[in-house]
Design a protein around this motif. Structure first.
Motif, PDB file in Angstrom:
ATOM      1  N   ALA A 195      40.396  39.494  19.327  1.00 53.03           N
ATOM      2  CA  ALA A 195      40.389  38.409  20.322  1.00 53.03           C
ATOM      3  C   ALA A 195      41.061  37.149  19.778  1.00 53.03           C
ATOM      4  O   ALA A 195      41.768  36.440  20.518  1.00 53.03           O
ATOM      5  CB  ALA A 195      38.949  38.098  20.734  1.00 53.03           C
ATOM      6  N   GLU A 196      40.870  36.879  18.484  1.00 47.85           N
ATOM      7  CA  GLU A 196      41.464  35.681  17.894  1.00 47.85           C
ATOM      8  C   GLU A 196      42.989  35.740  17.950  1.00 47.85           C
ATOM      9  O   GLU A 196      43.662  34.720  18.156  1.00 47.85           O
ATOM     10  CB  GLU A 196      40.982  35.527  16.448  1.00 47.85           C
ATOM     11  N   GLY A 197      43.528  36.940  17.755  1.00 46.85           N
ATOM     12  CA  GLY A 197      44.974  37.100  17.805  1.00 46.85           C
ATOM     13  C   GLY A 197      45.538  36.723  19.167  1.00 46.85           C
ATOM     14  O   GLY A 197      46.563  36.019  19.268  1.00 46.85           O
ATOM     15  N   TYR A 198      44.892  37.177  20.241  1.00 48.39           N
ATOM     16  CA  TYR A 198      45.357  36.832  21.595  1.00 48.39           C
ATOM     17  C   TYR A 198      45.207  35.331  21.845  1.00 48.39           C
ATOM     18  O   TYR A 198      46.070  34.706  22.471  1.00 48.39           O
ATOM     19  CB  TYR A 198      44.577  37.626  22.644  1.00 48.39           C
ATOM     20  N   TYR A 199      44.130  34.763  21.373  1.00 43.07           N
ATOM     21  CA  TYR A 199      43.898  33.328  21.556  1.00 43.07           C
ATOM     22  C   TYR A 199      45.002  32.506  20.878  1.00 43.07           C
ATOM     23  O   TYR A 199      45.578  31.581  21.474  1.00 43.07           O
ATOM     24  CB  TYR A 199      42.527  32.969  20.986  1.00 43.07           C
ATOM     25  N   LYS A 239      43.789  35.813  28.930  1.00 41.63           N
ATOM     26  CA  LYS A 239      42.913  36.708  29.701  1.00 41.63           C
ATOM     27  C   LYS A 239      42.373  37.822  28.806  1.00 41.63           C
ATOM     28  O   LYS A 239      41.201  38.214  28.914  1.00 41.63           O
ATOM     29  CB  LYS A 239      43.672  37.292  30.888  1.00 41.63           C
ATOM     30  N   SER A 240      43.227  38.327  27.927  1.00 44.72           N
ATOM     31  CA  SER A 240      42.782  39.370  26.985  1.00 44.72           C
ATOM     32  C   SER A 240      41.728  38.812  26.030  1.00 44.72           C
ATOM     33  O   SER A 240      40.748  39.484  25.698  1.00 44.72           O
ATOM     34  CB  SER A 240      43.970  39.911  26.186  1.00 44.72           C
ATOM     35  N   ALA A 241      41.926  37.563  25.582  1.00 39.46           N
ATOM     36  CA  ALA A 241      40.956  36.936  24.678  1.00 39.46           C
ATOM     37  C   ALA A 241      39.594  36.807  25.345  1.00 39.46           C
ATOM     38  O   ALA A 241      38.545  37.080  24.740  1.00 39.46           O
ATOM     39  CB  ALA A 241      41.469  35.572  24.224  1.00 39.46           C
ATOM     40  N   VAL A 242      39.604  36.388  26.628  1.00 41.40           N
ATOM     41  CA  VAL A 242      38.345  36.261  27.376  1.00 41.40           C
ATOM     42  C   VAL A 242      37.690  37.619  27.549  1.00 41.40           C
ATOM     43  O   VAL A 242      36.467  37.780  27.376  1.00 41.40           O
ATOM     44  CB  VAL A 242      38.599  35.595  28.740  1.00 41.40           C
ATOM     45  N   LYS A 243      38.482  38.613  27.882  1.00 45.12           N
ATOM     46  CA  LYS A 243      37.955  39.969  28.091  1.00 45.12           C
ATOM     47  C   LYS A 243      37.297  40.510  26.827  1.00 45.12           C
ATOM     48  O   LYS A 243      36.291  41.224  26.884  1.00 45.12           O
ATOM     49  CB  LYS A 243      39.092  40.892  28.533  1.00 45.12           C
ATOM     50  N   LEU A 244      37.854  40.161  25.673  1.00 48.81           N
ATOM     51  CA  LEU A 244      37.308  40.642  24.390  1.00 48.81           C
ATOM     52  C   LEU A 244      36.191  39.746  23.859  1.00 48.81           C
ATOM     53  O   LEU A 244      35.655  39.998  22.778  1.00 48.81           O
ATOM     54  CB  LEU A 244      38.434  40.739  23.355  1.00 48.81           C
ATOM     55  N   GLY A 245      35.826  38.713  24.597  1.00 48.81           N
ATOM     56  CA  GLY A 245      34.668  37.891  24.226  1.00 48.81           C
ATOM     57  C   GLY A 245      34.943  36.838  23.185  1.00 48.81           C
ATOM     58  O   GLY A 245      34.083  36.546  22.339  1.00 48.81           O
ATOM     59  N   HIS A 246      36.110  36.214  23.217  1.00 48.52           N
ATOM     60  CA  HIS A 246      36.425  35.164  22.250  1.00 48.52           C
ATOM     61  C   HIS A 246      35.428  34.007  22.368  1.00 48.52           C
ATOM     62  O   HIS A 246      34.911  33.716  23.450  1.00 48.52           O
ATOM     63  CB  HIS A 246      37.856  34.660  22.479  1.00 48.52           C
ATOM     64  N   SER A 264      35.821  31.458  25.099  1.00 47.13           N
ATOM     65  CA  SER A 264      36.021  32.039  26.435  1.00 47.13           C
ATOM     66  C   SER A 264      35.682  31.061  27.556  1.00 47.13           C
ATOM     67  O   SER A 264      36.393  30.984  28.572  1.00 47.13           O
ATOM     68  CB  SER A 264      35.182  33.314  26.583  1.00 47.13           C
ATOM     69  N   ALA A 265      34.621  30.295  27.400  1.00 50.17           N
ATOM     70  CA  ALA A 265      34.217  29.362  28.465  1.00 50.17           C
ATOM     71  C   ALA A 265      35.314  28.331  28.715  1.00 50.17           C
ATOM     72  O   ALA A 265      35.644  28.018  29.876  1.00 50.17           O
ATOM     73  CB  ALA A 265      32.911  28.676  28.085  1.00 50.17           C
ATOM     74  N   ARG A 266      35.875  27.796  27.641  1.00 51.50           N
ATOM     75  CA  ARG A 266      36.949  26.812  27.804  1.00 51.50           C
ATOM     76  C   ARG A 266      38.208  27.454  28.394  1.00 51.50           C
ATOM     77  O   ARG A 266      38.882  26.872  29.251  1.00 51.50           O
ATOM     78  CB  ARG A 266      37.276  26.166  26.457  1.00 51.50           C
ATOM     79  N   LEU A 267      38.507  28.678  27.943  1.00 57.06           N
ATOM     80  CA  LEU A 267      39.710  29.353  28.428  1.00 57.06           C
ATOM     81  C   LEU A 267      39.626  29.626  29.924  1.00 57.06           C
ATOM     82  O   LEU A 267      40.634  29.526  30.651  1.00 57.06           O
ATOM     83  CB  LEU A 267      39.928  30.657  27.659  1.00 57.06           C
TER      84      LEU A 267
END
Length: 734
Positions: free
Chosen positions: A682-686, A706-713, A716-719
């Motif tokens: 998730a960090e990589g997508y972020y 969107k991928s970062a949010v899906k993976l639970g970064h 996520s709330a800010r994204l």
């Protein structure tokens, strides 16, 4: 020159019901030189014992230098025990017992005794210059002092070298009756299971709270042992470790530690140290006579320790090992016969004799090497899985044309070859066990050994099946449950692993590895109390088990107890300094404490041990990044990636530094490669999404976030709040 009362040893207390050990602490300040305690003028502190402090003082009334003992603990039990000490010493009047002067309770409980000019026996032992005759003369005086005390109804309970002072005239004085017990007293403060004394010198029954006259004889034997070998009977880092050895292990014969020890003096020592009180000397009077007979070269009661005694003790301790050895020797003897018969078929008699003789020589040499290693091994239950033990046997299987193919020896060949680590040997060992099991499907040991081989080839489901069968055929082998637990761990079934470790401990409560593994799994499950308990037990059972200290370090770090964590890791390192990741883990704790120089030192040490392991380089890069030294950080991250190009997190860290330096293409390359290697990062997508925004590539940024949010970064709330803004930016780009 040291005073007789200059004993810094602490008293060890063990409560059988509570099951814990403790040591008195140096909790009290000394009286200053020149101050008065009552009428006594203080000269200096001499030492601290279990209940109080001993001073050299001057008595102006009697005009003499005295030893003053002051009770410092206000605990009622200690005060009463102090009173009993003074009463006990007051009864004793012997040339080899320090003289008691008087007792008082103002300004504080105290008593006075004669001040002896001399050296503790412990110092003389450390110097290693005592001649045997002088030693025996000193020890006979102690025997006479103890016999007098016993006749007076007093047990000493703390006989040790530090409590014996030798004057320059060669007179021995027995000190410190602080733990003395009236044999006939009915109101003794320690009759409820509390053991008092110094652990290294305590008899088994004294540890269990049941001292008697022969307990003092055991302590005397431990003192003699130390004088003969210059070390205590048992060695260990904790009291519990020492006590377990006293209760379960026979002492190493003194001549094995000091070849110059007289066998007759050794015999006297070992008789006094017998774990069975009935086998010790009946009294100090008998022991004194024994030493006198030794001095005058007359027959003694004690029997010399022979090689047969060594073998007999070893057999009793390790019945499983010798059962295996009996099978092994029988097999080897059968092989010898097999060789002779096989070579009778050779046409050339000369070739027959030469070949047979040569192979028998190899066989004999291999047996001697293996058995010699077994004699010095401490863990005999594991010998048949110890490559050092099996190495000479492996050589025989590789050299002998008969053993390489003989079906009669498939089990032994499978056992030996399976421990070599060579892939071809392991494959051959599995084939051998397949054949053995086909002939005898009811042998639990065959399934067990084949399971070990499947572990080595990482065929864990097959290993699990074999352990299941082995346990079904014999459910009484703790090691089988332990090994099956390790397989469950590999298959990530932690609950099943904990259950197996628990069964292993039910069969063998002293199985310290099982305590460690179960504790580690409790830690992973965040059951920190259970984890701490198991790790503490593992360490108590084996104070040299470095893995338990290392896991304890990790547990303490997780609990935020960073100083204690570093201490545990440091202990692990002191025991096993060759394991690189202990330094990496300790360095990580230093990093958490912001002690970056210490962390860096540990990482560099890890690099020296394992120069081809990427972890130390990555960790060093992190330190330099924290120090804002981007160039060095990138340098070490790059080194780490050369050693492990698929380490996504290190690549992301380097990408961040590239991005901060404005090297956007290099950063993008690192982020993209990291995500190819680890698509669930998730960090990589972020990070890549943020970089795309800088490059105004909003569509790619939207996809990544969107991928970062899906993976639970974690962001996520800010994204989720910023994604609509990205979508709006994309619409505007159109």
């Amino acid at each position: 020159m040291k005073s007789p009362q200059q004993d810094s040893d602490k008293t060890t207390r063990f409560d059988v019901k509570k099951g814990f050990y403790a040591r008195e602490q140096d909790a009290y300040s000394s009286l200053n030189k020149g101050s008065y305690f009552g009428r006594y003028l203080i000269n200096r502190e001499l030492g601290r014992g279990g209940m109080g402090i001993v001073y050299e003082a001057y008595d102006p009334q009697m005009q003499r230098v005295i030893a003053l003992k002051v009770i410092m603990n206000k605990d009622l039990g200690d005060r009463e025990r102090f009173l009993k000490e003074s009463q006990a010493v007051a009864q004793l009047n012997h040339a080899n017992i320090v003289r008691f002067y008087e007792f008082g309770d103002f300004p504080q409980l105290h008593f006075t005794m004669e001040y002896i000019h001399g050296l503790p026996l412990s110092n003389l032992i450390k110097d290693r210059r005592m001649k045997p005759n002088f030693l025996v003369t000193i020890l006979r005086q102690i025997c006479q002092a103890c016999e007098h005390a016993h006749r007076s109804g007093i047990l000493h309970r703390d006989i040790k070298p530090a409590n014996v002072i030798v004057t320059k005239e060669g007179q021995a004085k027995l000190l410190d009756f602080g733990l003395a017990k009236n044999i006939h007293a009915q109101d003794d403060l320690t009759n409820t299971g509390e053991a008092l004394g110094t652990a290294y010198y305590m008899a088994p029954e004294q540890l269990q709270g049941n001292p008697n006259k022969r307990s003092d004889i055991y302590s005397f034997g431990a003192t003699l042992y130390e004088a003969l070998t210059w070390r205590t009977v048992y060695q260990g880092t904790t009291n519990i470790n020492i006590i377990v050895q006293i209760l379960e292990k026979p002492p190493i014969p003194p001549h094995q530690l000091n070849p110059e020890v007289c066998p007759y003096l050794e015999a006297i020592c070992l008789k006094a140290l017998s774990r069975n009180p009935a086998r010790r000397y009946e009294s100090f009077r008998q022991l004194d006579q024994e030493l006198k007979n030794y001095q005058h070269k007359r027959p003694i009661l004690a029997r010399k320790y022979t090689k047969w005694d060594t073998l007999s003790t070893m057999i009793k301790q390790h019945m499983l090992l010798f059962s295996f050895l009996a099978i092994f020797i029988t097999t080897v003897f059968g092989f010898s016969v097999f060789l002779v018969i096989a070579y009778e078929k050779l046409e050339s008699k000369e070739a027959q004799l030469q070949t047979t003789n040569q192979e028998l020589k190899h066989l004999n040499r291999a047996m001697i090497e293996a058995l010699d290693y077994a004699r010095h091994s401490e863990d005999h239950h594991e010998l048949f899985f110890d490559m050092h033990f099996l190495k000479p046997l492996k050589r025989i299987f590789q050299q002998s044309s008969q053993l390489k193919t003989a079906k009669e020896y498939e089990f032994l060949r499978g056992l030996v070859l399976g421990q070599t680590g060579d892939k071809e040997d392991i494959r051959q060992a599995i084939i051998d066990y397949n054949n053995v099991i086909a002939k005898d499907p009811g042998s639990p040991l065959s399934y067990y050994n084949r399971a070990l081989l499947y572990e080595k080839t990482k065929e864990y489901p097959k290993a699990l099946d074999d352990y299941n069968t082995s346990i079904r055929l014999n459910s009484g082998y703790a090691r089988a449950f332990y090994n099956r637990g390790r397989i469950h761990e590999e298959l990530e079934d932690h609950n099943a692993a904990i259950a197996d470790y628990t069964k292993a401990l039910a069969l063998n409560p002293r199985f310290y590895q099982a305590h460690h593994n179960r504790g580690r799994l409790y830690m992973v499950a965040k059951d920190y109390a259970q984890a701490a308990s198991d790790l503490k037990k593992a360490i108590a059972l084996n104070g040299e088990y470095h893995r338990a200290y290392a896991t304890q370090g990790e547990l303490l770090e997780r609990q935020g107890k960073l100083d204690a964590s570093i201490k545990s890791y440091s202990t692990a390192i002191s025991i096993k300094p060759s394991i690189y990741y202990y330094y990496i883990n300790r360095g990580y704790v230093y990093r958490l404490q912001k002690q970056l120089s210490f962390a860096l030192r540990d990482y560099q040490h890890a690099m020296r041990i394992e120069p081809d392991n990427y972890l130390a380089y990555t960790a060093t890069g992190v330190i330099y990044q924290m120090k804002n030294n981007s160039a060095k950080a990138v340098h070490y991250y790059t080194k780490a990636l050369k050693l492990n190009s698929r380490d996504a997190n290190t690549r992301l860290s380097r990408g961040i530094l590239f991005q901060l330096a404005g090297k956007m293409d290099k950063a993008l390359s690192d982020y993209s490669r990291a995500l190819r290697d680890d698509p669930q990062n998730a960090e990589g997508y972020y990070l890549r999404g943020g970089l795309y925004i800088q490059k105004t590539k909003f569509r790619q940024a939207l996809s990544d976030w969107k991928s970062a949010v899906k993976l639970g970064h974690v962001e996520s709330a800010r994204l989720r709040k910023e994604i609509p803004q990205l979508e709006e930016a994309i619409r505007q780009q159109k």
